[in-house]
Design a protein around this motif. Structure first.
Motif, short mmCIF file in Angstrom:
data_model
loop_
_atom_site.label_atom_id
_atom_site.label_comp_id
_atom_site.label_asym_id
_atom_site.label_seq_id
_atom_site.Cartn_x
_atom_site.Cartn_y
_atom_site.Cartn_z
N TRP A 62 0.83 -1.20 0.00
CA TRP A 62 0.00 0.00 0.00
C TRP A 62 0.87 1.25 0.00
CZ3 TRP A 62 -3.86 2.49 -1.41
CH2 TRP A 62 -4.39 3.59 -0.74
N GLN A 63 1.93 1.24 0.79
CA GLN A 63 2.82 2.40 0.82
C GLN A 63 3.51 2.58 -0.52
OE1 GLN A 63 3.07 4.68 3.42
NE2 GLN A 63 4.05 5.80 1.72
N GLN A 64 3.87 1.48 -1.18
CA GLN A 64 4.49 1.58 -2.50
C GLN A 64 3.53 2.22 -3.50
OE1 GLN A 64 6.21 -2.09 -3.97
NE2 GLN A 64 6.44 -1.29 -6.05
N MET A 65 2.25 1.83 -3.46
CA MET A 65 1.26 2.43 -4.35
C MET A 65 1.14 3.93 -4.10
SD MET A 65 -1.81 -0.35 -4.19
CE MET A 65 -1.47 -2.10 -4.32
N ARG A 66 1.09 4.31 -2.84
CA ARG A 66 0.96 5.73 -2.51
C ARG A 66 2.19 6.51 -2.99
NH1 ARG A 66 -2.79 7.51 0.91
NH2 ARG A 66 -1.40 9.16 1.62
N ASP A 67 3.35 5.93 -2.80
CA ASP A 67 4.58 6.60 -3.25
C ASP A 67 4.57 6.77 -4.77
OD1 ASP A 67 5.43 6.66 -0.63
OD2 ASP A 67 6.80 4.96 -0.83
N GLU A 68 4.14 5.75 -5.49
CA GLU A 68 4.07 5.85 -6.95
C GLU A 68 3.08 6.93 -7.37
OE1 GLU A 68 3.41 2.18 -8.97
OE2 GLU A 68 4.96 1.10 -7.84
N ALA A 69 1.94 7.00 -6.69
CA ALA A 69 0.94 8.02 -7.02
C ALA A 69 1.48 9.42 -6.75
CB ALA A 69 -0.34 7.78 -6.22
N LEU B 47 -5.02 7.96 -3.71
CA LEU B 47 -4.68 8.71 -2.50
C LEU B 47 -5.89 9.13 -1.69
CD1 LEU B 47 -1.75 10.86 -3.87
CD2 LEU B 47 -1.62 8.75 -2.54
N VAL B 48 -7.08 9.14 -2.30
CA VAL B 48 -8.27 9.53 -1.53
C VAL B 48 -8.77 8.39 -0.66
CG1 VAL B 48 -8.97 11.23 -3.25
CG2 VAL B 48 -9.86 8.90 -3.40
N HIS B 49 -8.21 7.19 -0.84
CA HIS B 49 -8.67 6.02 -0.09
C HIS B 49 -7.75 5.73 1.10
CE1 HIS B 49 -11.72 5.14 -3.05
NE2 HIS B 49 -10.82 5.23 -4.01
N ASP B 50 -8.30 5.00 2.06
CA ASP B 50 -7.57 4.71 3.28
C ASP B 50 -6.66 3.49 3.17
OD1 ASP B 50 -8.74 6.86 4.62
OD2 ASP B 50 -10.44 5.64 5.29
N ASP B 51 -6.98 2.57 2.26
CA ASP B 51 -6.19 1.36 2.16
C ASP B 51 -6.39 0.71 0.79
OD1 ASP B 51 -8.72 0.15 2.35
OD2 ASP B 51 -8.45 -0.40 4.46
N PHE B 52 -5.65 -0.37 0.55
CA PHE B 52 -5.69 -1.08 -0.72
C PHE B 52 -7.07 -1.67 -0.97
CE2 PHE B 52 -3.90 -5.04 -3.06
CZ PHE B 52 -4.25 -4.50 -4.29
N ALA B 53 -7.71 -2.17 0.08
CA ALA B 53 -9.05 -2.75 -0.08
C ALA B 53 -10.03 -1.73 -0.64
CB ALA B 53 -9.55 -3.30 1.26
N ALA B 54 -9.98 -0.51 -0.13
CA ALA B 54 -10.89 0.53 -0.61
C ALA B 54 -10.59 0.90 -2.06
CB ALA B 54 -10.78 1.76 0.28
N VAL B 55 -9.30 0.96 -2.41
CA VAL B 55 -8.92 1.24 -3.80
C VAL B 55 -9.46 0.17 -4.72
CG1 VAL B 55 -6.97 1.38 -5.40
CG2 VAL B 55 -6.84 2.53 -3.20
N LEU B 56 -9.27 -1.08 -4.34
CA LEU B 56 -9.67 -2.19 -5.19
C LEU B 56 -11.19 -2.28 -5.32
CD1 LEU B 56 -8.35 -4.37 -6.85
CD2 LEU B 56 -8.33 -5.86 -4.84
N ALA B 57 -11.90 -2.07 -4.24
CA ALA B 57 -13.36 -2.11 -4.30
C ALA B 57 -13.88 -1.00 -5.20
CB ALA B 57 -13.95 -1.98 -2.89
N ASP B 58 -13.31 0.19 -5.09
CA ASP B 58 -13.72 1.31 -5.93
C ASP B 58 -13.40 1.02 -7.40
OD1 ASP B 58 -14.60 4.16 -6.31
OD2 ASP B 58 -12.53 4.35 -7.01
N LEU B 59 -12.26 0.42 -7.65
CA LEU B 59 -11.87 0.08 -9.03
C LEU B 59 -12.86 -0.91 -9.63
CD1 LEU B 59 -9.75 0.20 -11.32
CD2 LEU B 59 -8.56 -1.68 -10.16
N ILE B 60 -13.23 -1.95 -8.88
CA ILE B 60 -14.21 -2.93 -9.36
C ILE B 60 -15.54 -2.24 -9.65
CG2 ILE B 60 -15.59 -4.94 -8.68
CD1 ILE B 60 -13.07 -5.91 -7.16
#
Length: 255
Positions: free
Chosen positions: A13-20, A39-52
């Protein structure tokens, strides 16, 4: 084990945030879309759910429904997020064109189709059959990947290009498998109808067909356009229509 998985997820998750953050610094205009996606999400789960939700839902209401189903699945089964992380890292390992995590996360439809299937599988095994089949249907319509909710798929799996992939009910696919475009895996017309079992680290080339009550052994390869209707031993390569075996670690007995 759980602590190690949590640590790995936090690092990912930190790697994703750093890339963003780097993407925003390099291109403030395009980077805004990355901020909205990550970056608007709190964690990877929230990012992935929003993406789906965004990829499967046409209207705002549909997007919210798919997102909610996905979040419920991820919160109930945190191991699904660990698996999603392994799937993402597998792309970076196997695809030489990929150097970071955000491009496959945000732009590879095979990745989101696989994670949508994981949610459908979670729904299927909890008796939510209609919702599970809805995920399959929308993934087929919008992403051109149709995976039955009753299939079984391991981790670190890569659906490369991911157009025209069909995986039927009760197919078993092991960890570390790579599947290219226009691949069909499922039952044949014989009775009783049973589905293929695919081992670990298998590579299935574009346009291949794998049918029936057969096993594909660990680290076997199925060449492009190959039609497989009988077992492929571990480490062998199957090519042609009908398939013939080559490059086996040990000689294969004559049929």
């Amino acid at each position: 084990m759980m602590a190690a998985a949590t640590s790995a997820n936090d690092s990912l998750w930190q790697q994703m945030r750093d890339e963003a953050q780097r993407a925003i610094a390099a291109d403030p205009v395009f980077g805004k879309s990355l901020a909205d996606a990550v970056l608007v999400h709190d964690d990877f789960a929230a990012v992935l759910a929003d993406l789906i939700g965004r990829r499967l839902g046409g209207s705002a209401a549909e997007r919210a429904r798919f997102t909610t189903f996905a979040l419920d699945a991820f919160r109930d089964s945190p191991d699904m997020i660990e698996t999603a992380g392994r799937d993402l890292q597998a792309i970076a390992i196997h695809d030489p064109a990929i150097a970071e995590l955000l491009p496959p996360l945000l732009h590879f439809k095979g990745y989101v189709a696989l994670q949508a299937w994981r949610v459908s599988n979670w729904l299927w095994h909890r008796g939510h059959v209609d919702a599970a089949l809805l995920f399959q249907n929308e993934s087929s319509n919008l992403l051109q990947v149709s995976i039955h909710p009753a299939a079984g798929i391991g981790s670190s799996v890569y659906l490369d290009h991911a157009t025209g992939i069909v995986i039927g009910a009760n197919v078993i696919i092991g960890d570390g498998t790579t599947i290219l475009q226009n691949v069909s895996i499922g039952r044949n017309s014989e009775l009783p109808a049973r589905s293929p079992r695919i081992g670990r680290g298998v590579y299935i080339g574009a346009g291949a067909t794998v049918l029936g009550d057969i096993s594909i052994g660990d680290f076997a390869k199925v060449g492009a356009g190959t039609v497989v209707t009988s077992d492929v031993p571990a480490g062998c390569t199957a090519v042609g229509n009908p398939a013939r075996l080559t490059n086996c670690p040990e000689p294969v007995p004559a049929a």
